[in-house]
Design a protein around this motif. Structure first.
Motif, PDB file in Angstrom:
ATOM      1  N   ILE A  60       0.875  -1.170   0.000  1.00  0.00           N
ATOM      2  CA  ILE A  60       0.000   0.000   0.000  1.00  0.00           C
ATOM      3  C   ILE A  60       0.910   1.217   0.000  1.00  0.00           C
ATOM      4  O   ILE A  60       1.668   1.432   0.953  1.00  0.00           O
ATOM      5  N   VAL A  61       0.882   1.993  -1.073  1.00  0.00           N
ATOM      6  CA  VAL A  61       1.878   3.046  -1.241  1.00  0.00           C
ATOM      7  C   VAL A  61       1.235   4.422  -1.387  1.00  0.00           C
ATOM      8  O   VAL A  61       0.283   4.608  -2.139  1.00  0.00           O
ATOM      9  N   ASP A  62       1.773   5.372  -0.634  1.00  0.00           N
ATOM     10  CA  ASP A  62       1.388   6.767  -0.753  1.00  0.00           C
ATOM     11  C   ASP A  62       2.121   7.363  -1.956  1.00  0.00           C
ATOM     12  O   ASP A  62       3.130   6.815  -2.420  1.00  0.00           O
ATOM     13  N   LEU A  63       1.656   8.480  -2.474  1.00  0.00           N
ATOM     14  CA  LEU A  63       2.312   9.092  -3.622  1.00  0.00           C
ATOM     15  C   LEU A  63       3.252  10.221  -3.235  1.00  0.00           C
ATOM     16  O   LEU A  63       4.389  10.282  -3.713  1.00  0.00           O
ATOM     17  N   GLU A  64       2.791  11.123  -2.375  1.00  0.00           N
ATOM     18  CA  GLU A  64       3.609  12.278  -1.993  1.00  0.00           C
ATOM     19  C   GLU A  64       4.512  11.929  -0.822  1.00  0.00           C
ATOM     20  O   GLU A  64       4.064  11.820   0.312  1.00  0.00           O
ATOM     21  N   MET A  65       5.799  11.756  -1.117  1.00  0.00           N
ATOM     22  CA  MET A  65       6.790  11.465  -0.078  1.00  0.00           C
ATOM     23  C   MET A  65       8.077  12.188  -0.432  1.00  0.00           C
ATOM     24  O   MET A  65       8.408  12.334  -1.620  1.00  0.00           O
ATOM     25  N   PRO A  66       8.834  12.635   0.567  1.00  0.00           N
ATOM     26  CA  PRO A  66      10.103  13.315   0.279  1.00  0.00           C
ATOM     27  C   PRO A  66      11.127  12.344  -0.295  1.00  0.00           C
ATOM     28  O   PRO A  66      11.054  11.140  -0.075  1.00  0.00           O
ATOM     29  N   GLY A  67      12.052  12.861  -1.077  1.00  0.00           N
ATOM     30  CA  GLY A  67      13.050  11.990  -1.679  1.00  0.00           C
ATOM     31  C   GLY A  67      12.428  11.229  -2.831  1.00  0.00           C
ATOM     32  O   GLY A  67      12.003  11.801  -3.829  1.00  0.00           O
ATOM     33  N   MET A  68      12.366   9.919  -2.691  1.00  0.00           N
ATOM     34  CA  MET A  68      11.737   9.075  -3.708  1.00  0.00           C
ATOM     35  C   MET A  68      10.238   9.015  -3.457  1.00  0.00           C
ATOM     36  O   MET A  68       9.787   8.458  -2.454  1.00  0.00           O
ATOM     37  N   ILE A  87      -1.604  -1.209  -3.985  1.00  0.00           N
ATOM     38  CA  ILE A  87      -2.743  -0.295  -3.888  1.00  0.00           C
ATOM     39  C   ILE A  87      -2.172   1.100  -3.744  1.00  0.00           C
ATOM     40  O   ILE A  87      -1.321   1.341  -2.875  1.00  0.00           O
ATOM     41  N   VAL A  88      -2.605   2.017  -4.596  1.00  0.00           N
ATOM     42  CA  VAL A  88      -2.218   3.416  -4.448  1.00  0.00           C
ATOM     43  C   VAL A  88      -3.185   4.059  -3.461  1.00  0.00           C
ATOM     44  O   VAL A  88      -4.398   4.068  -3.674  1.00  0.00           O
ATOM     45  N   ALA A  89      -2.638   4.574  -2.363  1.00  0.00           N
ATOM     46  CA  ALA A  89      -3.454   5.233  -1.341  1.00  0.00           C
ATOM     47  C   ALA A  89      -2.957   6.663  -1.207  1.00  0.00           C
ATOM     48  O   ALA A  89      -1.802   6.888  -0.837  1.00  0.00           O
ATOM     49  N   SER A  90      -3.795   7.629  -1.513  1.00  0.00           N
ATOM     50  CA  SER A  90      -3.333   9.010  -1.549  1.00  0.00           C
ATOM     51  C   SER A  90      -4.471   9.968  -1.273  1.00  0.00           C
ATOM     52  O   SER A  90      -5.641   9.636  -1.458  1.00  0.00           O
ATOM     53  N   GLY A  91      -4.091  11.161  -0.833  1.00  0.00           N
ATOM     54  CA  GLY A  91      -5.068  12.234  -0.678  1.00  0.00           C
ATOM     55  C   GLY A  91      -5.190  13.053  -1.944  1.00  0.00           C
ATOM     56  O   GLY A  91      -5.961  14.023  -1.994  1.00  0.00           O
ATOM     57  N   GLN A  92      -4.442  12.677  -2.968  1.00  0.00           N
ATOM     58  CA  GLN A  92      -4.484  13.391  -4.236  1.00  0.00           C
ATOM     59  C   GLN A  92      -5.836  13.187  -4.937  1.00  0.00           C
ATOM     60  O   GLN A  92      -6.585  12.275  -4.617  1.00  0.00           O
ATOM     61  N   GLU A  93      -6.099  14.021  -5.938  1.00  0.00           N
ATOM     62  CA  GLU A  93      -7.349  13.893  -6.681  1.00  0.00           C
ATOM     63  C   GLU A  93      -7.395  12.557  -7.412  1.00  0.00           C
ATOM     64  O   GLU A  93      -6.366  11.961  -7.737  1.00  0.00           O
ATOM     65  N   LYS A  94      -8.633  12.114  -7.696  1.00  0.00           N
ATOM     66  CA  LYS A  94      -8.839  10.806  -8.289  1.00  0.00           C
ATOM     67  C   LYS A  94      -8.123  10.661  -9.635  1.00  0.00           C
ATOM     68  O   LYS A  94      -7.614   9.588  -9.966  1.00  0.00           O
ATOM     69  N   ALA A  95      -8.055  11.745 -10.410  1.00  0.00           N
ATOM     70  CA  ALA A  95      -7.418  11.665 -11.727  1.00  0.00           C
ATOM     71  C   ALA A  95      -5.943  11.302 -11.601  1.00  0.00           C
ATOM     72  O   ALA A  95      -5.404  10.562 -12.430  1.00  0.00           O
ATOM     73  N   VAL A  96      -5.274  11.806 -10.557  1.00  0.00           N
ATOM     74  CA  VAL A  96      -3.857  11.489 -10.350  1.00  0.00           C
ATOM     75  C   VAL A  96      -3.704  10.026  -9.964  1.00  0.00           C
ATOM     76  O   VAL A  96      -2.835   9.311 -10.484  1.00  0.00           O
ATOM     77  N   VAL A 111      -2.486  -4.341 -10.081  1.00  0.00           N
ATOM     78  CA  VAL A 111      -2.945  -3.116  -9.424  1.00  0.00           C
ATOM     79  C   VAL A 111      -4.385  -3.288  -8.956  1.00  0.00           C
ATOM     80  O   VAL A 111      -5.264  -3.653  -9.742  1.00  0.00           O
ATOM     81  N   LEU A 112      -4.604  -3.020  -7.675  1.00  0.00           N
ATOM     82  CA  LEU A 112      -5.959  -3.022  -7.131  1.00  0.00           C
ATOM     83  C   LEU A 112      -6.502  -1.593  -7.155  1.00  0.00           C
ATOM     84  O   LEU A 112      -5.728  -0.641  -7.242  1.00  0.00           O
ATOM     85  N   PRO A 113      -7.812  -1.419  -7.097  1.00  0.00           N
ATOM     86  CA  PRO A 113      -8.382  -0.068  -7.160  1.00  0.00           C
ATOM     87  C   PRO A 113      -7.781   0.859  -6.115  1.00  0.00           C
ATOM     88  O   PRO A 113      -7.645   0.499  -4.948  1.00  0.00           O
ATOM     89  N   GLY A 114      -7.414   2.073  -6.558  1.00  0.00           N
ATOM     90  CA  GLY A 114      -6.811   3.043  -5.644  1.00  0.00           C
ATOM     91  C   GLY A 114      -7.783   3.515  -4.581  1.00  0.00           C
ATOM     92  O   GLY A 114      -9.005   3.473  -4.772  1.00  0.00           O
ATOM     93  N   LEU A 115      -7.246   3.978  -3.472  1.00  0.00           N
ATOM     94  CA  LEU A 115      -8.056   4.404  -2.336  1.00  0.00           C
ATOM     95  C   LEU A 115      -7.670   5.815  -1.900  1.00  0.00           C
ATOM     96  O   LEU A 115      -6.501   6.181  -1.918  1.00  0.00           O
ATOM     97  N   LYS A 116      -8.671   6.597  -1.535  1.00  0.00           N
ATOM     98  CA  LYS A 116      -8.423   7.926  -0.989  1.00  0.00           C
ATOM     99  C   LYS A 116      -8.119   7.813   0.506  1.00  0.00           C
ATOM    100  O   LYS A 116      -8.742   7.033   1.221  1.00  0.00           O
ATOM    101  N   LYS A 117      -7.144   8.572   0.972  1.00  0.00           N
ATOM    102  CA  LYS A 117      -6.854   8.603   2.400  1.00  0.00           C
ATOM    103  C   LYS A 117      -7.765   9.623   3.081  1.00  0.00           C
ATOM    104  O   LYS A 117      -8.132  10.631   2.470  1.00  0.00           O
ATOM    105  N   PRO A 118      -8.086   9.375   4.363  1.00  0.00           N
ATOM    106  CA  PRO A 118      -7.726   8.207   5.173  1.00  0.00           C
ATOM    107  C   PRO A 118      -8.508   6.964   4.745  1.00  0.00           C
ATOM    108  O   PRO A 118      -9.662   7.070   4.318  1.00  0.00           O
TER     109      PRO A 118
END
Length: 414
Positions: A60-68, A87-96, A111-118
């Protein structure tokens, strides 16, 4: 009584926010995942994965992180031999999130369906259950590969009439009533059917596409005539290879076949893929214009997958626009797809074209197409392609669900 086995045995949560990471970990524990790894960055996740003896079942991976960031992490997985589902889990907009999922799929990752945080327990639980289903399907006994096919076998099958035709219903989006069918070639071979994608290119490369097309057309027209005689008048759609569009005598061949079976040209729709008409010039344009002049319907198939789509609609006298399944199934969840779908339908209406949506897989797809004003739907929600003798029984079953499909029923539930 023992508790049910969790869908996954281990997973890795990658998120630079300690608060969000702990919340995700706690949700996973509530769902029964026994082994959970954590990483606060992409680089830390890669370092951890390199040292683990067994790769986790899921990341389960967030998108916005410092460094990589999460996108860079995803791009680094396969080069380092780390092909784990994610699974992409992010607070970013759905299009991203959708774009990153598409990238991961193109890279060959599951890839499983992405999820909005929290993350909610219900949403994450559904995602883990889907992974469990996919894993179970992947570990099922493998299907034995079909027999080898070659041009000689295909030529013999065409000559002796072994290649038959199945029919997939196309239904009115407002009423659910069947309006037509698409004729699809089916080759019984070696105890089963040769998958169409295994032999669809062979006749074109080996000079057999003319014989195959006429065989399919002859069978489909005979079937349409038989249905007509029994009071069932359905439009018949048949795929037309671009390799035939420079064949001047094609117009007369098709016209003669229609007349031979006592049909009218306006009952037949010839489907030409969008990508195949990009270079339609000269003789090909003449063939298509003459077919239209005779009264045949012309459909631009797989709309949205080729190039210069608007140019093709301006140059060629199409009567129907068939929207590719990639813009239909799941459009309710993906705003970008929904905008493209709505735009295509609006444009087709202004051009006076019948609109057909492929890939109608769920009731959600169906309701969205109704709301957007699509004319005709086709897909597994309605029916799979079937032999002609199965259509009457399917029609009887279909009659029983018309109330659920018609637009008035949809409005009652909105």
């Amino acid at each position: 009584m023992s508790s049910p086995t969790p869908p996954v045995a281990s997973l890795l949560v990658v998120d630079d926010s300690a608060v969000q990471r702990e919340r995700t970990v706690q949700t996973c524990r509530e769902l029964g995942v026994p082994l959970i790894y954590e990483a606060a960055s992409g680089a830390e996740a890669l370092a951890l994965l390199r040292h683990l003896v067994l790769t986790p079942d899921l990341m389960i991976v967030d998108l916005e992180m410092p460094g990589m960031d999460g996108i860079e992490l995803i791009q680094q997985l396969l080069p380092q031999g780390l092909a784990l589902p994610l699974i992409v889990a992010s607070g970013q907009e759905k299009a991203v999130i959708d774009s990153v999922e598409t990238l991961a799929c193109h890279l060959g990752l599951a890839v499983l369906p992405g999820l909005k945080k929290p993350l909610s327990t219900a949403a994450l639980g559904a995602a883990l259950a889907e992974l469990g289903s996919r894993t179970a399907a992947a570990t099922s006994p493998p299907v034995a590969p079909g027999p080898a096919i070659d041009a000689q076998a295909l030529a013999a099958a065409i000559a002796d009439g072994s290649i038959g035709v199945h029919y997939q219903p196309k239904v009115d989006m407002r009423t659910g009533i069947v309006r037509g069918v698409e004729a699809l070639a089916r080759w019984p071979h070696g105890g089963g059917f040769v998958p169409p994608d295994r032999f669809v290119a062979l006749p074109e490369s080996e000079g057999l596409i003319h014989a195959l097309t006429l065989s399919v057309l002859r069978q489909a027209l005979a079937q349409a005539a038989d249905w007509n005689a029994h009071g069932l008048r359905l439009s018949m759609a048949v795929n037309l290879s671009p390799r035939l569009l420079d064949r001047a005598q094609l117009v007369q061949e098709v016209t003669d076949l229609v007349a031979e079976h006592g049909l009218r040209p306006d009952q037949v729709v010839l489907e030409i893929t969008e990508s195949s008409v990009v270079d339609c010039m000269g003789a090909a344009l003449g063939v298509l214009a003459r077919l239209r002049l005779k009264g045949f319907g012309l459909s631009i198939d797989d709309y949205g997958t080729g190039f210069s789509s608007l140019q093709q609609l301006a140059r060629i006298p199409f009567t129907e626009l068939k929207i590719d399944r990639s813009f239909v199934h799941g459009a309710l969840q993906r705003r970008n797809l929904r905008v493209i779908l709505r735009s295509a339908l609006d444009m087709a209406r202004q051009l006076g074209l019948v609109t057909v949506a492929e890939g109608v897989e769920t009731l959600e797809d169906w309701r969205l197409l109704q709301a957007l004003g699509c004319s005709v739907g086709q897909g597994h929600l309605i029916a799979r392609a079937m032999p002609a003798d199965e259509l009457p029984a399917w029609l009887r079953r279909h009659q029983s669900i018309l109330h659920e499909l018609r637009a008035e029923a949809a409005n009652e539930t909105l």
